[in-house]
Design a protein around this motif. Sequence first.
Motif, mmCIF file in Angstrom:
data_model
loop_
_atom_site.group_PDB
_atom_site.id
_atom_site.type_symbol
_atom_site.label_atom_id
_atom_site.label_comp_id
_atom_site.label_asym_id
_atom_site.label_seq_id
_atom_site.Cartn_x
_atom_site.Cartn_y
_atom_site.Cartn_z
ATOM 1 N N PRO A 1 -28.639 -79.184 25.500
ATOM 2 C CA PRO A 1 -28.480 -78.164 25.531
ATOM 3 C C PRO A 1 -29.226 -77.091 26.801
ATOM 4 N N LEU A 2 -29.265 -76.016 27.268
ATOM 5 C CA LEU A 2 -30.768 -75.814 28.502
ATOM 6 C C LEU A 2 -31.672 -75.425 27.602
ATOM 7 N N SER A 3 -32.799 -75.462 28.177
ATOM 8 C CA SER A 3 -34.153 -74.395 27.725
ATOM 9 C C SER A 3 -34.038 -73.037 28.242
ATOM 10 N N PRO A 4 -34.951 -72.498 27.185
ATOM 11 C CA PRO A 4 -34.477 -70.927 26.738
ATOM 12 C C PRO A 4 -35.225 -70.752 28.702
ATOM 13 N N SER A 5 -36.658 -71.749 28.916
ATOM 14 C CA SER A 5 -36.959 -71.223 30.382
ATOM 15 C C SER A 5 -35.635 -70.581 31.332
ATOM 16 N N ALA A 6 -35.264 -72.164 31.992
ATOM 17 C CA ALA A 6 -33.793 -72.220 32.616
ATOM 18 C C ALA A 6 -32.847 -71.464 32.137
ATOM 19 N N ILE A 7 -32.582 -71.086 30.843
ATOM 20 C CA ILE A 7 -31.509 -69.827 31.179
ATOM 21 C C ILE A 7 -32.148 -68.369 31.476
ATOM 22 N N ILE A 8 -33.392 -68.116 31.560
ATOM 23 C CA ILE A 8 -34.183 -67.400 31.884
ATOM 24 C C ILE A 8 -33.909 -67.700 33.377
ATOM 25 N N GLN A 9 -33.770 -68.660 34.184
ATOM 26 C CA GLN A 9 -33.836 -68.563 35.549
ATOM 27 C C GLN A 9 -32.733 -68.305 35.985
#
Length: 535
Positions: free
Chosen positions: A353-361
């Motif tokens: 699953p995507l990391s939260p910081s990657a989602i933000i990017q």
Amino acid sequence: MARSVAQAILEQLGLWGVKRIYGVVGDAVFGLIDALAKQTSISFIAVKHESVAAMMASAEAKVTGRLAVCISHMGPGLTNLITGLGDAYLDKVPVLAITGQVPLNKIGTTYKQYIDQQQLVQAVSSFSQMAVHPDAILESMTHAMYTSLLQRTVSHLSIPSDVFTMFTTMQPCEPPPVSVSSPDPLEIRHALDLLRSAKRPVLLVGSRARSAREPIRKLAEVWRCAIANSYGAVGIVPDSYPLMVSGLGEGGNPYLPELLERADVVLAVEASWPDKFITTSPALIQLVSHPSEFGTLRSASRRILGHTNSILENWIDGLSEYEPDPGWERQIRECKQAWAALNEKERNQNASPLSPSAIIQVMENHIPADAVIALDEGDSTLWFLRNFRAAQQNVLLSEHWRTMGFGLPAAMAAKCCLPEKQVVCITGDGGLAMVLADLITASRYGFLITVIVFQNGTLQMERDKMLMKGLQLQDTEIANPDFVKVSEACGWISYHAEHADQLANALLMSQNSSKPSLINVRTARIPHPDFLSHV
């Protein structure tokens, strides 16, 4: 000319600029609902839960700065309102709550749902009154509305159900003019002398400083100061600005406290000073446009009250010959570069699953620069504040009350007020579940918003805090419905994303959607860096 009390109430609200009322229909306010149905000047937004109505009113007041209104049934209707009223009260925005009450001849009896509503609401309001005579309603209402606007606070009126349909000859009145305080010229000059004396200046920007965006940047140009955001003040100065060193405190730049420890003069514009993050005591100047904000800085050397833009312009002229310290500018750049490198490392992760910081990017790359972003409370908010490099987006959040469930109501209210803007809600699965029924409200009224759900099946922030404190985990795991299927059943267009390209594509699709859009993002369980060292 006689009119019903309910009609007089709506006429007065219209004179004061109210465009809509949020609420739930109940028999104690039938008279007001009937009057709303017979006119077109003020819209009624019927929600599924009164807490959503009050949070929408609070969000509208934050977006517009104007009085916002919510209504509810008596008793449990009011208790449900209190969650949203608490947000407006602590974040100091003008909201009027109107609640029904038992009929006149049942006041003080054991009639169903009767309670002393003034006592109930006093902790989250500055004015609360029960108005019982038809000719007293407008006077009480004027007092309540004026209190809300003048003090930036919550006011409350409870009106017996039978009074709404009574008649009054009292005339609605327009709002009285509210003047802005004129600051003491001597205080302005003393503060300017302090600004001129600075060798290591910092400008701390609060969320209420959005209207002063341009003079803030001009001041930074001549003063050559570090610019830092207080909690949630995202997008007032773009992250790309050379002197911007991001946020202070929770979800902020971890290198910033060290820089601030070396500052000698701090100018706080509509901002509070976070004592728990900073141990030194630089000379501190507080500039606010409303006296209620003075209590947020206990250690200010100078306190200036007045029109923020004009005072900043005065100081800009006064600093025209200021000579900055090149060594301080170098330290600012080093702080910014160190944080940018760490931020980039956190964000560039492609695992699923995507990391939260990657989602933000991904969000940062696909959300317009002038969008409105409504944040829920929880782990997703801290990741946003840490990793989102803002342009000039307008960010809404529950700054002091910090209630879960705020994101969806705030997004819907923002779309009401700014229909031409893209509005994005960022929420966790726990926060969305609290207001899930009001997905129907968005589709019912055609609010074309986008909701991004960080779905990891846990109350991540509470889990991390319990581990940080060495406690045994208990029920931080949560059971979720299929958010995609639920939202589709509510009339939304929905997507499921497990990879960055899926999220990016869903965001692009949502911008041109004819329905509200929900993107359920499978999210990795990663402790936020503010807690990571303790977990």
